[in-house]
Design an enzyme around this catalytic site. Structure first.
Site, mmCIF file in Angstrom:
data_model
loop_
_atom_site.group_PDB
_atom_site.id
_atom_site.type_symbol
_atom_site.label_atom_id
_atom_site.label_comp_id
_atom_site.label_asym_id
_atom_site.label_seq_id
_atom_site.Cartn_x
_atom_site.Cartn_y
_atom_site.Cartn_z
ATOM 1 N N LYS A 99 -8.310 13.928 4.719
ATOM 2 C CA LYS A 99 -7.359 12.977 4.563
ATOM 3 C C LYS A 99 -6.342 12.986 5.704
ATOM 4 O O LYS A 99 -6.414 14.219 6.264
ATOM 5 C CB LYS A 99 -6.621 12.738 3.289
ATOM 6 C CG LYS A 99 -5.929 14.084 2.755
ATOM 7 C CD LYS A 99 -5.179 13.857 1.344
ATOM 8 C CE LYS A 99 -6.121 14.011 0.241
ATOM 9 N NZ LYS A 99 -6.103 12.962 -0.443
ATOM 10 N N ARG A 100 -5.639 12.029 5.991
ATOM 11 C CA ARG A 100 -4.647 12.193 7.189
ATOM 12 C C ARG A 100 -3.531 13.449 6.654
ATOM 13 O O ARG A 100 -3.514 13.854 5.324
ATOM 14 C CB ARG A 100 -3.832 11.154 7.251
ATOM 15 C CG ARG A 100 -4.545 9.939 7.828
ATOM 16 C CD ARG A 100 -4.851 10.172 9.434
ATOM 17 N NE ARG A 100 -3.642 10.318 10.041
ATOM 18 C CZ ARG A 100 -3.401 9.432 11.052
ATOM 19 N NH1 ARG A 100 -4.340 8.625 11.447
ATOM 20 N NH2 ARG A 100 -2.318 9.541 11.686
ATOM 21 N N LYS A 119 -14.721 8.358 -3.646
ATOM 22 C CA LYS A 119 -16.101 8.712 -2.866
ATOM 23 C C LYS A 119 -16.640 10.045 -3.267
ATOM 24 O O LYS A 119 -17.494 10.446 -3.419
ATOM 25 C CB LYS A 119 -15.741 8.858 -1.470
ATOM 26 C CG LYS A 119 -15.547 7.453 -0.855
ATOM 27 C CD LYS A 119 -14.850 7.393 0.733
ATOM 28 C CE LYS A 119 -14.110 6.123 0.895
ATOM 29 N NZ LYS A 119 -13.531 6.046 2.074
ATOM 30 N N HIS A 138 0.569 -1.135 0.032
ATOM 31 C CA HIS A 138 -0.070 0.059 -0.042
ATOM 32 C C HIS A 138 0.791 1.273 -0.093
ATOM 33 O O HIS A 138 0.192 2.314 0.198
ATOM 34 C CB HIS A 138 -0.923 0.134 1.122
ATOM 35 C CG HIS A 138 -2.046 -1.078 1.218
ATOM 36 N ND1 HIS A 138 -3.421 -0.693 0.935
ATOM 37 C CD2 HIS A 138 -2.090 -2.213 1.569
ATOM 38 C CE1 HIS A 138 -4.150 -1.651 0.801
ATOM 39 N NE2 HIS A 138 -3.066 -2.586 1.377
ATOM 40 N N THR A 193 -8.432 6.683 -1.813
ATOM 41 C CA THR A 193 -9.741 6.202 -1.973
ATOM 42 C C THR A 193 -10.784 7.153 -1.730
ATOM 43 O O THR A 193 -11.834 7.219 -2.085
ATOM 44 C CB THR A 193 -10.194 5.133 -0.983
ATOM 45 O OG1 THR A 193 -9.559 5.310 0.250
ATOM 46 C CG2 THR A 193 -9.548 3.728 -1.643
ATOM 47 N N LYS A 247 0.981 14.630 0.988
ATOM 48 C CA LYS A 247 -0.402 14.816 0.483
ATOM 49 C C LYS A 247 -0.594 16.480 0.308
ATOM 50 O O LYS A 247 -1.596 16.736 -0.244
ATOM 51 C CB LYS A 247 -1.265 14.383 1.607
ATOM 52 C CG LYS A 247 -1.360 12.827 1.797
ATOM 53 C CD LYS A 247 -2.171 12.479 2.722
ATOM 54 C CE LYS A 247 -2.131 10.785 3.257
ATOM 55 N NZ LYS A 247 -2.949 9.909 2.168
HETATM 56 C C1 C3B Z 1 -3.006 4.021 1.958
HETATM 57 C C2 C3B Z 1 -2.500 4.558 1.151
HETATM 58 O O1 C3B Z 1 -1.541 5.756 1.639
HETATM 59 C C3 C3B Z 1 -3.508 5.105 -0.069
HETATM 60 O O2 C3B Z 1 -2.803 5.840 -0.833
HETATM 61 C C4 C3B Z 1 -4.306 3.738 -0.104
HETATM 62 O O3 C3B Z 1 -5.473 4.396 -0.791
HETATM 63 C C5 C3B Z 1 -4.609 3.202 0.704
HETATM 64 O O4 C3B Z 1 -3.767 2.849 1.879
HETATM 65 C C6 C3B Z 1 -5.392 1.927 0.556
HETATM 66 O O5 C3B Z 1 -4.698 1.020 -0.335
HETATM 67 N N1 C3B Z 1 -2.115 3.529 3.266
HETATM 68 C C7 C3B Z 1 -2.246 3.717 4.598
HETATM 69 O O6 C3B Z 1 -3.449 4.036 4.879
HETATM 70 N N2 C3B Z 1 -1.561 3.135 5.657
HETATM 71 C C8 C3B Z 1 -0.325 2.558 5.335
HETATM 72 N N3 C3B Z 1 0.329 2.027 6.198
HETATM 73 C C9 C3B Z 1 0.269 2.505 4.039
HETATM 74 C C10 C3B Z 1 -0.889 3.273 3.041
#
Ligand code: C3B
Length: 839
Positions: free
Chosen positions: A565-566, A677, A374, A673, A571
Site C-alpha cells: 500500500k502507499r 483483495k 474518502h 481495498t 498505515k
Molecule cells: C483512499 C483511502 O485512504 C482508503 O482507505 C480507501 O479505501 C480508498 O481511498 C478508496 O475509498 N484515499 C486515497 O487513496 N486518496 C485520497 N486522497 C483519499 C483517500
C-alpha cells in the site's frame, strides 16, 4: 498432407471476418496481419512490444462492435447515465482483462502459442496506465468494471496525464522517482475524438450587465482559453455486450501558434504559450492524501470538470433533453472533493451560459450531484486560498459566495442565533488567510453524501461532517467499498478460479455471494490440499519474481507476510518493522529458538515530498540488510522491499499472500481495498478495527481474523487523557531495546543520526500510537506464527476467508449506489451487425 487436404475438404467452409472472428485460425491470421499492416513489422524485425501491439489491435477489433452498439443503446432521452468524475483512474493493464471479459482467453493463448509466442509474455509487455496514486484511483477502476458488468450506462471522466504515477527505484535503500513515460510506445486502447473538443476558460475578471430581457447577468472575461481533447477507452462488461467509456481529457492550446507573436518574431513566446496550456494534463500529482495543493492542481481539477460538464450537457441536449430535467438523465458522482468545483461550474453553465434562474439551477445541481468522502485525515481535506482561487476562477468565487450566502441563511433559519455553527458550516474558512472549503461545497451542493466503510461513515457523521449531518441527516449513507473479482481473482489467480468453478460452478464471477458454497469444502482434506498447492504455486511464482527483481532468494515454504500500500505513517509500515526487529532480537539472544520461518514483503510508493515516508522505506531496506545477511538468523526470516508497487505487481502479490497486514491506527483508514483483495485470495488478516477491516472480520468470523490494537474509542480516550509514548518505552524492555537500536546505528551501518527523526517522532509525539499498540501487535503476530504450524487449521481458515468475502465485490457496492443514490438501471445492449460504411 493428403490427409490434411481430405480433412479440410470434409470440414464445413467457415468464412469469418478477420476483424471479428474468434477461431484460432482467424485469430492467428489477424494477429499476423496487424503486425504487418499496423505495426509495420514482420517476424524478422518485430520486437516483443510489436507483438504485444499486434495482439492488442486484434483484441480491440473484437470489442469495437460492443462499444458502438452500447453507445447506440444508451444514446436515448429516457436513459439515465452515471458520470463518475475522478482525478484518478488506476485501470491496470487492459489486455488480459479484455481477454477475460470477452471470454476468449483460451483461444487467444492457443493462437499466440501456434504463432510461436507466449501469451503471458505479451501480456507482461503492456505498460500499465498509472493514472492514480492508490486506493482512490483503483476504486474508480473497479467501479467502472462493475458498472459495465451490470450493464449500467456510465462514463468515467478524468485527466489523460502524459506522465502517470512515477516509477519507483530503490538506490542504496532510498526511493528514487523516475518519470512514467507510459505513452512512449503508443496506446492501442484509446481513440482520440478531436471532433468532440471543448473549450475551458481561466483567469481574467467578471462584468455585470443587464440583458435584453432586463435581467441582471454576469459575464466572465477570461484571460486565457484552453482546449480539452477527449481520449476514449472502452470498459468491457464481463461476458455481456456492454462496453462503457472512460473519457480522459488532454489539455491543448487553442492554436498551436500565436500568429501575432510569430509575425513580430517572437517564435519562442508563441510556442511558450502552447507549452503552458499543455502543462495542465502533463503530470499526476503524486500525493495520495494531498497536503497543500498548488495552483496547477486546481487548474487540473477545473479543467477536467469543466470539459466533462460541457460534454454531459451537450449529450443531454443532443438526445432532446431539457436542462431542467438534467437530473433525470445524469447522475454525477464526485470521487472525493477533487472534482467538487463542478458544483460551481454547473451553476455557472446553467445560470450564465444557459440563462436559467438561480433557484432552478440550484435544484438541478443538487439533484444531479452526489459526493463520496474518502478520508478522515484533517490535513487531507482540500481547501484553496481565496486569493489563488479568485485569480484563477473569479466567476466561480462569486458563485460560491452566493451559494454560501443562501446556504447560511438556511442554516440560520434552522438554528437561530447559533453563530458558532454558521462559522463551522461556512464554505469559507475565515482567518488571517481565508480559504474555500471544498468538502463543504461538495456537501452543500449534493443530494447524497457517503463514506466508504461502515465505521468511516459513522465517524464522518460524528466528526468531519458533523454539522452537515445535523443539518441534513437524510443526505448521509454508507457505501462500503468493493473490488472486482474479475481482475482480482479470475485474472490474477487463474488456478484458484479454476478450482472454485470446478467445485461450485462459475456463477460466483458475477455473483460473488456464491463463494459461500465453498464453506462445504473447508474441512475436506482433498480440497484443502489442492487449495494449499495453489497457494504454494503462487508463492513460488512470486519468489521467482523477487529473485529476478532484487536478487534475493526466499523460501516458498515460509509464511508469506505481506504489506503493500502507499507508505504513510498512519498505515504504520514501521510498526511491522518494529516486530521484525523484535523477532530478530529474540533469535540473536537464542539462535536455537524455534520460530515459524517468515518472509516479510513490503511494497509501496512514498509521496516524493513526504520525508518521513521515504525514511520508512530506507528503514525497511536497512533492516532487510541486517536480517537477511545474519548467519544467526539462518534464513528463517527474510525481509523484502519490492520496488515499484503497482496494479500489475498487485496481481502477483495478492494470490501469493498468506498474511495480510492491515494495521493502521483505528479511525484513520477510511476503508482500505487491498484488505479485500488479500482475503478473497485466501490470506488471513492481521489488523486493527479500522475501515473495512471491521466488516471483513464480521464476515469472515472473528475466529478467522487476527485482531489487535486499540479501538477508535480507545484511541480518542487515550489522546484525551494525554498520551505519553515514553511510558510505553520505559515500561517495555523489548520495545525499549528496539527503539534504542534504531537510535544507535546498529541497523543503519553505524549511521547514528539516520533514523533520529523517526525515533524522535515515536518517543515525543507518536501521533499514530505505535508504541501504545506495540505489545498487542507483537502478541498477535506470535499467535499468527503459532497458528501457521497447524497447516490444516490454517487452510480451513483460509478457505473460509475466501468463501465469506462475497460482500466485498464492487458489484454489490455499485448496486447500492444505483439503488440509493443514482437511480440508474441496466440498459440491454443488442449487438448491431457490422455494417459497411457507405458514402
Ligand atoms: C483512499 C483511502 O485512504 C482508503 O482507505 C480507501 O479505501 C480508498 O481511498 C478508496 O475509498 N484515499 C486515497 O487513496 N486518496 C485520497 N486522497 C483519499 C483517500
Amino acid at each position: 498432407s493428403d490427409k490434411k487436404t481430405a480433412a479440410a475438404a470434409a470440414a464445413p467452409v467457415q468464412i469469418e471476418d478477420d476483424r471479428t472472428g474468434l477461431s484460432v485460425e482467424t485469430l492467428k491470421r489477424a494477429f499476423a496481419d496487424n503486425l504487418f499492416y499496423i505495426q509495420g513489422k514482420n517476424a524478422d524485425i518485430a520486437t516483443l512490444n510489436d507483438y504485444y501491439m499486434a495482439l492488442a489491435y486484434t483484441v480491440r477489433d473484437r470489442l469495437l462492435q460492443r462499444w458502438l452498439s452500447t453507445i447506440k443503446a444508451q444514446l436515448k432521452p429516457e436513459v439515465k447515465v452515471v458520470y463518475y468524475l475522478s482525478a484518478e483512474f488506476l485501470m491496470g493493464p487492459h489486455l488480459g482483462n479484455n481477454l477475460v471479459s470477452l471470454g476468449i482467453y483460451d483461444q487467444v493463448r492457443q493462437a499466440i502459442q501456434e504463432s510461436g509466442l507466449n501469451l503471458e509474455e505479451l501480456i507482461a509487455q503492456e505498460e500499465e496506465p498509472g493514472l492514480g496514486n492508490g486506493g482512490l484511483g483503483r476504486l474508480a477502476a473497479c467501479y467502472l468494471d462493475s458498472l459495465a458488468a451490470l450493464e449500467i450506462p456510465a462514463v468515467g471522466y478524468g485527466l489523460r496525464y502524459e506522465f502517470g504515477i512515477f516509477d519507483q527505484e530503490i538506490r542504496d535503500g532510498w526511493q528514487v522517482e523516475i518519470t512514467d513515460k507510459w505513452l512512449r510506445y503508443g496506446n492501442p486502447w484509446e481513440i482520440a475524438r478531436p471532433e468532440a473538443t471543448v473549450e475551458v476558460k481561466l483567469g481574467g475578471h467578471t462584468e455585470a450587465f443587464v440583458d435584453g430581457a432586463g435581467r441582471y447577468r454576469v459575464r466572465w472575461i477570461p484571460e486565457r482559453t484552453i482546449v480539452g481533447v477527449p481520449y476514449d477507452t472502452p470498459v468491457l462488461g464481463f461476458k455481456n455486450n456492454a462496453a462503457n467509456t472512460l473519457r480522459l481529457w488532454k489539455a491543448e492550446a487553442p492554436e498551436s501558434f500565436d500568429f501575432q507573436a510569430f509575425n513580430l518574431g517572437d517564435y519562442y513566446g508563441a510556442v511558450n504559450a502552447k507549452m503552458y496550456s499543455e502543462n495542465i494534463s502533463k503530470v499526476l500529482y503524486p500525493n495520495d492524501e494531498p497536503l497543500q495543493g498548488r495552483e496547477l492542481r486546481l487548474e487540473q481539477q477545473f479543467f477536467f470538470v469543466s470539459c466533462s460538464l460541457q460534454d454531459i450537457i451537450r449529450r443531454h441536449l443532443y438526445v432532446g433533453g431539457k436542462l431542467e430535467d438534467l437530473h433525470n438523465s445524469a447522475a454525477i458522482q464526485l470521487n472525493d472533493t477533487h472534482p467538487s468545483i463542478g458544483i460551481a461550474e454547473l451553476m455557472r453553465l446553467l445560470v450564465d451560459e444557459h440563462n436559467i434562474d438561480w433557484d432552478t439551477a440550484w435544484q438541478i445541481t443538487q439533484n444531479t450531484f452526489a459526493y463520496t468522502n474518502h478520508t478522515l485525515l484533517p490535513e487531507a481535506l482540500e481547501r484553496w486560498p481565496l486569493s489563488l482561487f479568485g485569480s484563477l476562477l473569479p466567476r466561480h468565487l462569486e458563485i460560491i459566495f452566493e451559494i454560501n450566502r443562501r446556504f447560511l441563511q438556511e442554516v440560520s433559519a434552522k438554528f437561530p442565533g447559533d453563530t458558532g455553527r454558521l462559522a463551522r458550516l461556512s464554505l469559507i474558512q475565515e482567518g488571517p488567510e481565508k480559504f474555500v472549503r471544498m468538502a463543504h461545497l461538495a456537501s452543500a451542493g449534493s443530494h447524497a453524501i457517503n463514506g466508504v466503510a461502515a465505521l468511516h461513515s459513522e465517524l464522518l457523521k460524528r466528526d468531519v461532517l458533523r454539522d452537515f449531518y445535523e443539518l441534513s441527516p437524510e443526505k448521509f449513507s454508507n457505501k462500503t467499498n468493493g473490488v472486482t473479482p474479475r481482475r482480482w481473482i479470475m485474472l490474477s489467480n487463474p488456478e484458484l478460479a479454476f478450482l472454485i468453478s470446478e467445485s461450485i460452478g462459475d456463477g460466483w464471477i458475477k455473483n460473488l455471494g456464491e463463494l459461500r458454497e465453498l464453506e462445504r469444502f473447508a474441512n475436506d482434506k482433498e480440497f484443502q490440499s489442492r487449495w494449499r498447492q495453489i497457494k504454494l504455486n503462487n508463492k513460488t511464482n512470486l519468489a521467482e519474481y523477487i529473485r529476478k527483481r532484487t536478487g534475493l532468494v526466499v523460501d516458498p515454504h515460509s509464511l508469506f507476510d505481506i504489506q503493500v500500500k502507499r507508505i504513510h505513517e498512519y498505515k504504520r509500515q514501521h510498526l511491522n518493522v518494529l516486530y521484525i526487529i523484535t523477532l530478530y532480537n529474540r533469535l540473536k539472544q537464542n539462535p536455537e529458538l524455534e520460530i515459524t520461518p517468515r518472509t516479510f514483503i513490503f511494497g509501496g510508493k512514498a509521496a516524493p515530498g513526504y520525508f518521513m515516508a521515504k525514511l520508512i522505506i530506507k528503514l525497511i531496506n536497512s533492516v532487510a540488510d541486517v536480517v537477511n545477511n545474519d548467519p544467526d538468523v539462518g534464513g528463517r526470516l527474510k525481509v523484502v522491499f519490492l520496488p515499484d508497487y503497482n496494479v500489475t505487481f498487485g496481481q502477483r502479490v495478492y494470490p501469493a499472500a498468506e498474511l495480510s497486514e492491515q494495521i493502521s491506527t483505528a479511525g484513520k483508514e477510511a476503508s482500505g481495498t487491498g484488505n479485500m483483495k488479500f482475503s478473497m485470495n485466501g490470506a488471513l488478516t492481521i489488523g486493527t478495527l479500522d475501515g473495512a477491516n471491521v466488516e471483513i472480520r464480521e464476515e469472515a468470523g472473528e475466529e478467522n481474523f487476527f485482531l489487535f490494537g486499540l479501538t477508535t474509542e480507545e484511541v480518542y480516550a487515550l489522546k484525551a487523557r494525554g498520551y505519553n509514548p515514553r511510558d510505553y518505552y520505559n515500561g517495555n524492555p523489548a520495545l525499549r531495546q528496539v527503539i534504542d537500536q534504531l537510535a544507535s546505528g546498529v541497523l543503519s551501518s553505524g549511521e547514528t543520526h539516520l533514523f533520529a527523526p523517526l525515533v524522535d517522532h515515536l518517543l515525543n509525539r507518536d501521533e499514530y500510537l505505535l508504541l501504545a499498540d506495540y505489545q498487542s501487535y507483537v502478541e498477535c503476530q506470535d499467535r499468527v506464527g503459532e497458528a501457521y504450524r497447524d497447516q490444516e487449521h490454517w487452510t480451513r481458515m483460509s478457505i473460509l476467508n475466501s468463501a465469506r468475502m462475497g460482500k466485498f465485490s464492487s458489484d454489490r457496492a455499485i448496486r447500492e449506489y444505483c439503488e440509493d443514490i443514482w437511480g440508474a438501471v441496466a440498459v440491454d445492449v443488442v449487438l448491431e451487425e457490422y455494417v459497411q460504411a457507405t458514402a
